[in-house]
Write a protein that holds these residues in place. Structure first.
Motif, mmCIF file in Angstrom:
data_model
loop_
_atom_site.group_PDB
_atom_site.id
_atom_site.type_symbol
_atom_site.label_atom_id
_atom_site.label_comp_id
_atom_site.label_asym_id
_atom_site.label_seq_id
_atom_site.Cartn_x
_atom_site.Cartn_y
_atom_site.Cartn_z
ATOM 1 N N CYS A 181 15.671 16.350 -3.088
ATOM 2 C CA CYS A 181 14.232 16.055 -3.091
ATOM 3 C C CYS A 181 13.577 16.761 -4.277
ATOM 4 C CB CYS A 181 13.606 16.543 -1.790
ATOM 5 S SG CYS A 181 11.843 16.215 -1.642
ATOM 6 N N PRO A 182 12.785 16.051 -5.094
ATOM 7 C CA PRO A 182 12.090 16.716 -6.213
ATOM 8 C C PRO A 182 11.228 17.872 -5.695
ATOM 9 C CG PRO A 182 11.898 14.329 -6.389
ATOM 10 C CD PRO A 182 12.506 14.601 -5.059
ATOM 11 N N ARG A 183 11.201 18.970 -6.453
ATOM 12 C CA ARG A 183 10.492 20.165 -5.986
ATOM 13 C C ARG A 183 9.014 19.901 -5.735
ATOM 14 N NH1 ARG A 183 12.883 25.310 -9.484
ATOM 15 N NH2 ARG A 183 15.058 25.116 -8.751
ATOM 16 N N ALA A 184 8.388 19.130 -6.600
ATOM 17 C CA ALA A 184 6.956 18.859 -6.430
ATOM 18 C C ALA A 184 6.700 18.074 -5.147
ATOM 19 C CB ALA A 184 6.418 18.102 -7.635
ATOM 20 N N LEU A 185 7.588 17.141 -4.811
ATOM 21 C CA LEU A 185 7.446 16.392 -3.570
ATOM 22 C C LEU A 185 7.719 17.301 -2.378
ATOM 23 C CD1 LEU A 185 7.061 13.836 -1.922
ATOM 24 C CD2 LEU A 185 9.448 13.215 -2.422
ATOM 25 N N LEU A 186 8.710 18.180 -2.512
ATOM 26 C CA LEU A 186 9.032 19.100 -1.428
ATOM 27 C C LEU A 186 7.838 19.988 -1.085
ATOM 28 C CD1 LEU A 186 11.401 19.948 0.422
ATOM 29 C CD2 LEU A 186 11.963 21.695 -1.289
ATOM 30 N N ARG A 187 7.090 20.389 -2.095
ATOM 31 C CA ARG A 187 5.899 21.219 -1.842
ATOM 32 C C ARG A 187 4.855 20.446 -1.041
ATOM 33 N NH1 ARG A 187 7.058 23.304 -7.120
ATOM 34 N NH2 ARG A 187 5.713 21.739 -8.116
ATOM 35 N N LEU A 188 4.806 19.136 -1.222
ATOM 36 C CA LEU A 188 3.878 18.320 -0.436
ATOM 37 C C LEU A 188 4.378 18.131 0.993
ATOM 38 C CD1 LEU A 188 3.079 15.467 -3.009
ATOM 39 C CD2 LEU A 188 1.658 17.448 -2.455
ATOM 40 N N LEU A 189 5.690 18.042 1.147
ATOM 41 C CA LEU A 189 6.276 17.787 2.456
ATOM 42 C C LEU A 189 6.300 19.023 3.335
ATOM 43 C CD1 LEU A 189 9.334 15.597 1.406
ATOM 44 C CD2 LEU A 189 7.093 14.833 2.216
ATOM 45 N N ALA A 190 6.462 20.191 2.732
ATOM 46 C CA ALA A 190 6.565 21.440 3.487
ATOM 47 C C ALA A 190 5.547 22.438 2.962
ATOM 48 C CB ALA A 190 7.983 22.009 3.379
ATOM 49 N N ASP A 197 0.804 -1.224 0.000
ATOM 50 C CA ASP A 197 0.000 0.000 0.000
ATOM 51 C C ASP A 197 0.833 1.268 0.000
ATOM 52 O OD1 ASP A 197 -2.295 -1.418 -0.106
ATOM 53 O OD2 ASP A 197 -2.870 -1.135 1.980
ATOM 54 N N SER A 198 1.822 1.361 0.909
ATOM 55 C CA SER A 198 2.583 2.604 1.035
ATOM 56 C C SER A 198 3.407 2.881 -0.218
ATOM 57 C CB SER A 198 3.494 2.550 2.262
ATOM 58 O OG SER A 198 4.377 1.444 2.183
ATOM 59 N N VAL A 199 3.960 1.824 -0.828
ATOM 60 C CA VAL A 199 4.733 1.995 -2.060
ATOM 61 C C VAL A 199 3.810 2.443 -3.193
ATOM 62 C CG1 VAL A 199 6.200 0.842 -3.759
ATOM 63 C CG2 VAL A 199 6.410 0.264 -1.325
ATOM 64 N N ALA A 200 2.650 1.816 -3.285
ATOM 65 C CA ALA A 200 1.689 2.192 -4.318
ATOM 66 C C ALA A 200 1.198 3.621 -4.113
ATOM 67 C CB ALA A 200 0.506 1.230 -4.300
ATOM 68 N N ALA A 201 1.011 4.007 -2.857
ATOM 69 C CA ALA A 201 0.553 5.371 -2.565
ATOM 70 C C ALA A 201 1.598 6.396 -2.984
ATOM 71 C CB ALA A 201 0.252 5.509 -1.078
ATOM 72 N N LEU A 202 2.888 6.094 -2.747
ATOM 73 C CA LEU A 202 3.949 7.009 -3.160
ATOM 74 C C LEU A 202 4.025 7.088 -4.682
ATOM 75 C CD1 LEU A 202 6.228 8.883 -2.285
ATOM 76 C CD2 LEU A 202 7.757 6.900 -2.250
ATOM 77 N N GLN A 203 3.859 5.966 -5.349
ATOM 78 C CA GLN A 203 3.848 5.964 -6.814
ATOM 79 C C GLN A 203 2.680 6.790 -7.350
ATOM 80 O OE1 GLN A 203 3.709 1.757 -7.584
ATOM 81 N NE2 GLN A 203 5.944 1.505 -7.502
ATOM 82 N N LEU A 234 3.535 14.784 -10.755
ATOM 83 C CA LEU A 234 4.534 14.874 -11.826
ATOM 84 C C LEU A 234 5.965 14.980 -11.297
ATOM 85 C CD1 LEU A 234 2.644 17.400 -14.154
ATOM 86 C CD2 LEU A 234 2.603 14.899 -14.208
ATOM 87 N N PHE A 235 6.349 14.022 -10.464
ATOM 88 C CA PHE A 235 7.752 13.953 -10.057
ATOM 89 C C PHE A 235 8.223 12.503 -10.119
ATOM 90 C CE2 PHE A 235 5.519 13.476 -5.947
ATOM 91 C CZ PHE A 235 6.157 12.362 -5.399
ATOM 92 N N THR A 236 9.523 12.355 -10.203
ATOM 93 C CA THR A 236 10.143 11.032 -10.227
ATOM 94 C C THR A 236 11.136 10.947 -9.087
ATOM 95 O OG1 THR A 236 9.945 10.915 -12.635
ATOM 96 C CG2 THR A 236 11.521 9.415 -11.581
ATOM 97 N N LEU A 237 11.066 9.884 -8.314
ATOM 98 C CA LEU A 237 12.030 9.716 -7.233
ATOM 99 C C LEU A 237 13.399 9.382 -7.822
ATOM 100 C CD1 LEU A 237 10.160 7.701 -4.465
ATOM 101 C CD2 LEU A 237 10.971 10.058 -4.343
ATOM 102 N N PRO A 238 14.431 10.121 -7.432
ATOM 103 C CA PRO A 238 15.771 9.857 -7.971
ATOM 104 C C PRO A 238 16.405 8.640 -7.311
ATOM 105 C CG PRO A 238 15.867 11.604 -6.338
ATOM 106 C CD PRO A 238 14.408 11.239 -6.472
ATOM 107 N N GLU A 239 17.460 8.149 -7.912
ATOM 108 C CA GLU A 239 18.257 7.109 -7.263
ATOM 109 C C GLU A 239 18.900 7.716 -6.032
ATOM 110 O OE1 GLU A 239 20.158 3.740 -9.845
ATOM 111 O OE2 GLU A 239 20.710 5.691 -10.680
#
Length: 294
Positions: A201-210, A114-120, A127-132
């Motif tokens: 951290c991808p900018r779009a994800l950062l906006r969700l986190l902060a 569930d948590s992996v699918a939710a992050l995907q 519209l972000f991609t998790l980096p290596e």
């Protein structure tokens, strides 16, 4: 048995020193994943709002350091430590931890937890991609994804705010370091990530986190002078302390006649520790009912 404990403690120190050498502030953890050193202020009749300013060890994440001599001293003071914590939100990486918890969840064959699918799904929607990046595998089968944040952005801790099963470790929080051994097992680096550094951290994800602060409410950490200490007391809460600290602070505020005035600021502070708004408001309401009934 004693030899095994000493060996585990020695390995924990070695891993902690290696992390400190890479610029990650560390401190010793017990097998329960909690700070190994107890507070030097324990037993006081009133809470002491100290984050290490007293100069004594025992302040949890605020003990974290990259100084190898100081790291050794902390582990000498806690010979029972079997792991180490890494402080988030501190230079040079301003570490952000994305904790994907899958404990208690058995995915069907061919499906994604569930948590992996939710992050995907979040990545797809925003519209972000998790980096290596550095990834740590937890004993429960979950994983910690390490990301680097910009120095001017404070990412708060949260539990389940992004999605069920996704916790965030930010400023004032910590991650269990790879090589640590806990009561549930060992934390280890995922294959192929040992030589990586925390990726930005991808900018779009950062906006969700902060997310931006809510307008019309006092910002946590900047309360009015009346009740400032109570708000800082709530902000310093670790997992397992959040409701208790919030309830205690709210009771003191109502007892001194400014509970209603401080309630919204306490809610904001509780959100930054990872409580939901519903939990925070319910706890403050309980404190109000208790103190008014006295």
């Amino acid at each position: 048995m004693a030899t095994t404990v000493r060996h585990t403690a020695a390995l924990a120190l070695a891993h902690a020193l290696s992390a400190a050498e890479r610029g990650l502030p560390v401190f010793p953890l017990s097998p329960t994943k909690l700070p190994a050193l107890r507070s030097p202020h324990r037993g006081r009749p009133e809470p002491v709002l100290c984050r290490g300013e007293c100069g004594l060890p025992g302040h949890g994440v605020y003990d974290a350091t990259t100084d190898p001599q100081a790291v050794r001293a902390l582990f000498v003071a806690a010979p029972w430590a079997t792991g180490y914590g890494i402080a988030c939100g501190r230079p040079p990486y301003n570490l952000i931890g994305i904790d994907l918890d899958i404990s208690g969840y058995e995915p069907a064959e061919g499906t994604t937890p569930d948590s992996v699918a939710a992050l995907q799904q979040l990545a797809f929607e925003h519209l972000f991609t998790l980096p290596e990046t550095v990834t740590v595998l937890t004993p429960s089968g979950g994983r910690h994804i390490w990301l680097s944040g910009p120095p001017n952005v404070v990412v708060p801790n949260s539990a389940g705010r992004l999605a069920p099963g996704i916790d965030v470790r930010g400023a004032g929080g910590y991650l269990v370091g790879p090589g640590s051994v806990t009561a549930r097992g060992a934390y280890r680096l995922a294959g192929g990530t040992a030589e990586l550094r925390p990726a930005p951290c991808p900018r779009a994800l950062l906006r969700l986190l902060a997310p931006p602060a809510h307008h019309g409410h006092p910002r946590p950490g900047r309360p009015s002078r009346q009740g400032e200490g109570l708000v800082h007391f709530v902000l310093a809460a670790h997992e397992g302390q959040r409701n208790t600290r919030l309830f205690w602070a709210a009771c003191r505020a109502y007892e001194h006649g400014f509970g209603d005035a401080l309630a919204e600021t306490l809610v904001e502070a509780a959100l930054h520790t990872g409580l939901t708004e519903q939990e925070a408001r319910a706890t403050i309401a309980s404190a109000s009912r208790l103190t008014r009934g006295r």
